[in-house]
Design an enzyme around this catalytic site. Structure first.
Site: not given
Length: 272
Positions: A145, A158, A162
């Protein structure tokens, strides 16, 4: 010269193939002649996508698995390579995200992101990579991401997972490149998918959200040519470049101002 035509007739395993970028990646690979193994938690969605692709003449298999279960990677491997299906293309796309203040998020949700985004991704790669090295051929795409380029308040876990995904892909690319195996970190920015609704990050849905189809197309093209990193969005490429020169405290302060959930107290000032 490397091209997507190299995928024709080869088996591709796509995790997280029940929605969003995963579905788009499966369709994109199918358009280049790959055979598909689709895996995700929701069997009904896998079956619907499989039916769609079979109607286009694609050879498709499905494996229902929940990658938050530590046993799932071995189950997927046993149902594919273990059953004599040679997987040349591994699309490690499955991922979880939870938006909100860390202190308020459920512990299991926070840990679940690590299990799926990191632990399961590594476990699958560890199972399939040795076979690719033996054959001196393979392609691995890991969906990271643009969040992997800087810390992201309210998506703290998160973004950290990533960053792990992206660095793992880069390190692995160097290791296995000499054996004819290509590894690509796909780093999409905001993409039209279930992510905003499932993660609770609807506040981050802005204008300029990219389609999953475009992300998939650029990701698969990058994988074919052996690109180590693909950032499919111009704004994402610009921000990934800019954050190299900005203080982390300033970045997190600005993201805090942008993303802070309603009702949360104002962010602290950046110290000079």
């Amino acid at each position: 010269m490397a091209s997507t035509q190299d995928f024709r007739g080869r088996w591709a395993l796509v995790t997280g193939a029940s929605a969003g970028i995963g579905v788009a990646l499966a369709r994109e690979l199918a358009s280049h002649g790959a055979n598909l193994i689709l895996t995700a938690r929701r069997a009904d969605r896998l079956d619907a996508l499989a039916s769609e692709l079979r109607a286009r003449g694609v050879d498709v298999r499905t494996v229902t698995a929940d990658l938050s279960d530590p046993a799932a990677p071995r189950h997927i491997f046993d149902a594919t390579e273990g059953a004599g299906v040679q997987v040349d293309i591994l699309i490690n796309n499955a991922g979880l995200g939870v938006f909100g203040e860390f202190r308020s998020n459920a512990t299991e949700q926070e840990l679940g992101q690590i299990r799926v985004n990191c632990e399961a991704m590594v476990a699958l790669a560890r199972l399939f990579v040795p076979k690719m090295i033996e054959r001196r051929r393979g392609w691995i795409l890991i969906t990271a991401s643009t969040a992997s380029f800087q810390p992201v308040p309210y998506l703290s876990t998160y973004a950290a997972t990533k960053a792990f995904d992206r660095f793992f892909a880069l390190g692995l690319a160097q290791e296995v490149g000499r054996y004819g195996v290509k590894v690509t970190a796909l780093c999409p920015g905001p993409t039209e998918s279930e992510f905003f609704d499932v993660s609770g990050a609807g506040i981050l849905r802005r204008k300029g959200v990219q389609s999953a189809e475009e992300v998939a197309r650029l990701g698969i093209e990058g994988l074919a040519r052996g690109a180590w990193t693909v950032v499919p969005n111009l704004m994402g490429r610009a921000s990934a470049f800019a954050v190299r020169f900005l203080p982390v405290r300033l970045i997190t302060y600005l993201v805090d101002r942008l993303a802070r959930p309603a009702g949360e107290p104002p962010s602290h000032k950046v110290k000079e």
